[in-house]
Write a protein that holds these residues in place. Structure first.
Motif, PDB file in Angstrom:
ATOM      1  N   VAL A 138     124.872  -5.090  45.975  1.00  0.00           N
ATOM      2  CA  VAL A 138     123.589  -5.740  46.254  1.00  0.00           C
ATOM      3  C   VAL A 138     122.469  -4.780  45.859  1.00  0.00           C
ATOM      4  N   GLU A 139     121.368  -5.347  45.358  1.00  0.00           N
ATOM      5  CA  GLU A 139     120.191  -4.574  45.015  1.00  0.00           C
ATOM      6  C   GLU A 139     119.065  -4.942  45.982  1.00  0.00           C
TER       7      GLU A 139
ATOM      8  N   ARG B  86     107.983  -9.952  36.451  1.00  0.00           N
ATOM      9  CA  ARG B  86     108.819  -9.740  37.625  1.00  0.00           C
ATOM     10  C   ARG B  86     107.956  -9.213  38.771  1.00  0.00           C
TER      11      ARG B  86
ATOM     12  N   HIS C  86     120.421   0.234  45.358  1.00  0.00           N
ATOM     13  CA  HIS C  86     121.632  -0.570  45.227  1.00  0.00           C
ATOM     14  C   HIS C  86     122.733   0.097  46.030  1.00  0.00           C
TER      15      HIS C  86
ATOM     16  N   THR D 105     113.115  -7.725  48.900  1.00  0.00           N
ATOM     17  CA  THR D 105     113.939  -8.839  48.439  1.00  0.00           C
ATOM     18  C   THR D 105     115.300  -8.262  48.073  1.00  0.00           C
ATOM     19  N   TYR D 106     116.281  -9.111  48.006  1.00  0.00           N
ATOM     20  CA  TYR D 106     117.619  -8.638  47.651  1.00  0.00           C
ATOM     21  C   TYR D 106     118.263  -9.613  46.684  1.00  0.00           C
ATOM     22  N   GLU D 107     119.163  -9.096  45.885  1.00  0.00           N
ATOM     23  CA  GLU D 107     119.947  -9.911  44.960  1.00  0.00           C
ATOM     24  C   GLU D 107     121.323  -9.274  44.795  1.00  0.00           C
ATOM     25  N   TYR D 108     122.339 -10.108  44.816  1.00  0.00           N
ATOM     26  CA  TYR D 108     123.702  -9.610  44.636  1.00  0.00           C
ATOM     27  C   TYR D 108     123.934  -9.282  43.171  1.00  0.00           C
ATOM     28  N   SER D 109     124.696  -8.220  42.938  1.00  0.00           N
ATOM     29  CA  SER D 109     124.844  -7.694  41.590  1.00  0.00           C
ATOM     30  C   SER D 109     126.273  -7.866  41.078  1.00  0.00           C
TER      31      SER D 109
END
Length: 254
Positions: A57-58, A94, A74, A208-212
């Motif tokens: 996750v980032e 972005r 990350h 914010t988060y986003e799975y990598s």
């Protein structure tokens, strides 16, 4: 002379017994087992890659901080990397800092709750070590069961012990399920991290988060291992149930 004849007969008997065991497996059946093993080896590679890397996750801060740099991080099951990135390197359009693969000043540390039991702190937020440790333990258990499944299939191919084929299928299916469970537990750990805001100053930045890609490898590994387990189970079934549904195919199989 008598002992030499005895050892020669014993060695010949073992050779014939080994040949008889190998003869029970047809080349076609052995080829199908090897193809299923090739499929599960892809899942095993993805599983090791996912567990061993830290791009699960980032975490990204927002860019509008009035500075030429912004912060991102990350993390995976074992360690966390915080990075200070240049605003100019972040893609235009972005709103948040990142992606974490951009060049910048990085600081990577292993989680201390595996050694000293201390929680980790990321952007004035605290991890929930029990959930993180549970995800890691489940993932390692999945790898161990997967290795046992590989050993069973190798014994089937090398020693002709076909009874281990079903055991290997169970191991691969269980390892895939354990990996998927580990991913779900890790997702809960991320939610707990985002909610674990520290009351002490300075104030916690908005994240914010986003799975990598590491987590994507874990999902793919779990699904491929379960699929490979299903193939191994099909290879353990006798031909007569299929012969009753398709008489011509069943006649060829017999």
């Amino acid at each position: 002379m008598m002992w030499s004849n005895f050892f020669m007969h014993e060695e010949d008997r073992r050779r014939r017994a080994h040949g008889a065991r190998k003869a029970r497996m047809t080349p076609e059946h052995e080829g199908k087992i090897k193809l299923a093993l090739l499929l599960t080896s892809v899942g095993a590679t993805l599983a090791v890659l996912a567990v061993g890397t830290e791009f699960w996750v980032e975490l990204n801060t927002y860019r509008d901080n009035g500075s030429a740099v912004c912060d991102a991080a990350h993390l995976g099951l074992w360690k966390m990397c915080t990075k200070r990135l240049w605003q100019a390197d972040v893609p235009a359009g972005r709103d948040t800092c990142g992606p974490a693969e951009l060049p910048g000043e990085a600081n990577c540390t292993y989680f201390k709750f595996f050694t000293t039991g201390e929680d980790a702190h990321i952007f004035q937020r605290t991890t929930k070590k029990e959930v993180n440790m549970a995800a890691a333990v489940i993932a390692v258990l999945g790898l161990a069961v997967m290795a046992l499944g590989c050993l069973c299939i190798i014994m089937v191919l090398s020693k002709g012990a076909e009874f281990l084929l079903r055991v290997g299928a169970i191991c691969f299916g269980l390892s895939g399920l354990l990996l998927l469970v580990s991913l779900e537990v890790f997702r809960h750990s991320v939610q707990a991290l985002l909610q674990g805001v520290s009351p002490e100053p300075p104030p916690s930045p908005a994240l914010t988060y986003e799975y990598s890609w590491s987590l994507g490898c874990g999902v793919g590994a779990g699904l491929v291992l379960i699929l490979g387990s299903g193939f191994f189970f099909l290879l353990t079934l006798p031909p007569w149930p299929w012969g009753s549904l398709c008489p011509k195919w069943g006649h060829r199989a017999t």
